[in-house]
Design a protein around this motif. Structure first.
Motif, mmCIF file in Angstrom:
data_model
loop_
_atom_site.group_PDB
_atom_site.id
_atom_site.type_symbol
_atom_site.label_atom_id
_atom_site.label_comp_id
_atom_site.label_asym_id
_atom_site.label_seq_id
_atom_site.Cartn_x
_atom_site.Cartn_y
_atom_site.Cartn_z
ATOM 1 N N ILE A 150 -1.057 6.752 -3.486
ATOM 2 C CA ILE A 150 -1.915 6.027 -4.416
ATOM 3 C C ILE A 150 -1.077 4.938 -5.075
ATOM 4 C CG2 ILE A 150 -3.420 6.183 -6.426
ATOM 5 C CD1 ILE A 150 -3.691 9.222 -5.792
ATOM 6 N N ASP A 151 -1.289 3.709 -4.649
ATOM 7 C CA ASP A 151 -0.577 2.576 -5.237
ATOM 8 C C ASP A 151 -1.224 2.189 -6.562
ATOM 9 O OD1 ASP A 151 1.277 2.301 -3.131
ATOM 10 O OD2 ASP A 151 -0.194 1.186 -1.949
ATOM 11 N N ASP A 152 -0.434 1.586 -7.436
ATOM 12 C CA ASP A 152 -0.942 1.195 -8.755
ATOM 13 C C ASP A 152 -2.189 0.322 -8.654
ATOM 14 O OD1 ASP A 152 1.162 2.567 -9.864
ATOM 15 O OD2 ASP A 152 2.345 0.779 -10.316
ATOM 16 N N ASP A 153 -2.214 -0.589 -7.697
ATOM 17 C CA ASP A 153 -3.357 -1.507 -7.587
ATOM 18 C C ASP A 153 -4.596 -0.830 -6.994
ATOM 19 O OD1 ASP A 153 -2.250 -1.286 -5.040
ATOM 20 O OD2 ASP A 153 -2.561 -3.396 -4.544
ATOM 21 N N GLU A 154 -4.458 0.402 -6.541
ATOM 22 C CA GLU A 154 -5.589 1.159 -6.004
ATOM 23 C C GLU A 154 -6.246 2.051 -7.048
ATOM 24 O OE1 GLU A 154 -4.381 1.966 -1.432
ATOM 25 O OE2 GLU A 154 -3.296 3.119 -2.945
ATOM 26 N N ILE A 155 -5.655 2.111 -8.219
ATOM 27 C CA ILE A 155 -6.181 2.989 -9.257
ATOM 28 C C ILE A 155 -7.319 2.274 -9.985
ATOM 29 C CG2 ILE A 155 -5.661 4.197 -11.403
ATOM 30 C CD1 ILE A 155 -2.801 4.555 -10.336
ATOM 31 N N ASP A 156 -8.492 2.859 -9.842
ATOM 32 C CA ASP A 156 -9.690 2.361 -10.515
ATOM 33 C C ASP A 156 -10.053 3.392 -11.577
ATOM 34 O OD1 ASP A 156 -12.279 1.703 -11.313
ATOM 35 O OD2 ASP A 156 -12.916 1.156 -9.296
ATOM 36 N N ARG A 161 -10.232 9.126 0.214
ATOM 37 C CA ARG A 161 -8.900 8.779 0.741
ATOM 38 C C ARG A 161 -8.551 9.610 1.968
ATOM 39 N NH1 ARG A 161 -5.419 5.763 -2.365
ATOM 40 N NH2 ARG A 161 -4.335 5.745 -0.379
ATOM 41 N N CYS A 210 -10.297 8.396 5.091
ATOM 42 C CA CYS A 210 -9.741 7.150 5.642
ATOM 43 C C CYS A 210 -8.415 7.385 6.338
ATOM 44 C CB CYS A 210 -9.552 6.124 4.528
ATOM 45 S SG CYS A 210 -11.092 5.522 3.838
ATOM 46 N N ASP A 231 -12.504 6.124 -10.904
ATOM 47 C CA ASP A 231 -12.107 7.229 -10.033
ATOM 48 C C ASP A 231 -11.434 8.356 -10.805
ATOM 49 O OD1 ASP A 231 -13.053 6.074 -7.648
ATOM 50 O OD2 ASP A 231 -11.198 4.936 -7.395
ATOM 51 N N GLU A 257 -0.941 13.043 -4.832
ATOM 52 C CA GLU A 257 -0.153 12.502 -3.722
ATOM 53 C C GLU A 257 0.563 13.612 -2.958
ATOM 54 O OE1 GLU A 257 0.971 7.970 -4.946
ATOM 55 O OE2 GLU A 257 2.289 9.542 -5.739
#
Length: 80
Positions: free
Chosen positions: A53-59, A76, A79, A62, A46
């Motif tokens: 990087i939000d928690d719900d974006e962490i896959d 990222r 985009c 990745d 970051e």
């Protein structure tokens, strides 16, 4: 060279005492760092690449290895 990959590799080598010539690009991150250290990696990404990087974006895919992390950052940045 892939500067994104180089920067991530350098960060991990500096923070977690890996040898410069140690092949870690394809090594599963779970073998390199623990769950607390992954937070340090995310904070580094970051700050260093100016991305959020939000928690719900962490896959987990990745963050499988350094190459996957580098590809995630490059996506990222594309985009942004």
């Amino acid at each position: 060279m892939n500067s994104c990959l180089d920067e991530i590799r350098s960060f991990l080598q500096d923070q977690f005492s890996f040898e410069a010539d140690q092949e870690i690009d394809n090594t599963p991150l779970i073998q390199i760092i623990n769950s607390v250290e992954i937070i340090d990696l995310i904070l580094f990404l970051e700050e260093n690449f100016n991305i959020k990087i939000d928690d719900d974006e962490i896959d987990p895919t990745d963050f499988e290895n350094i190459i996957a992390v580098s590809n995630f950052v490059r996506r990222r940045l594309a985009c942004a």
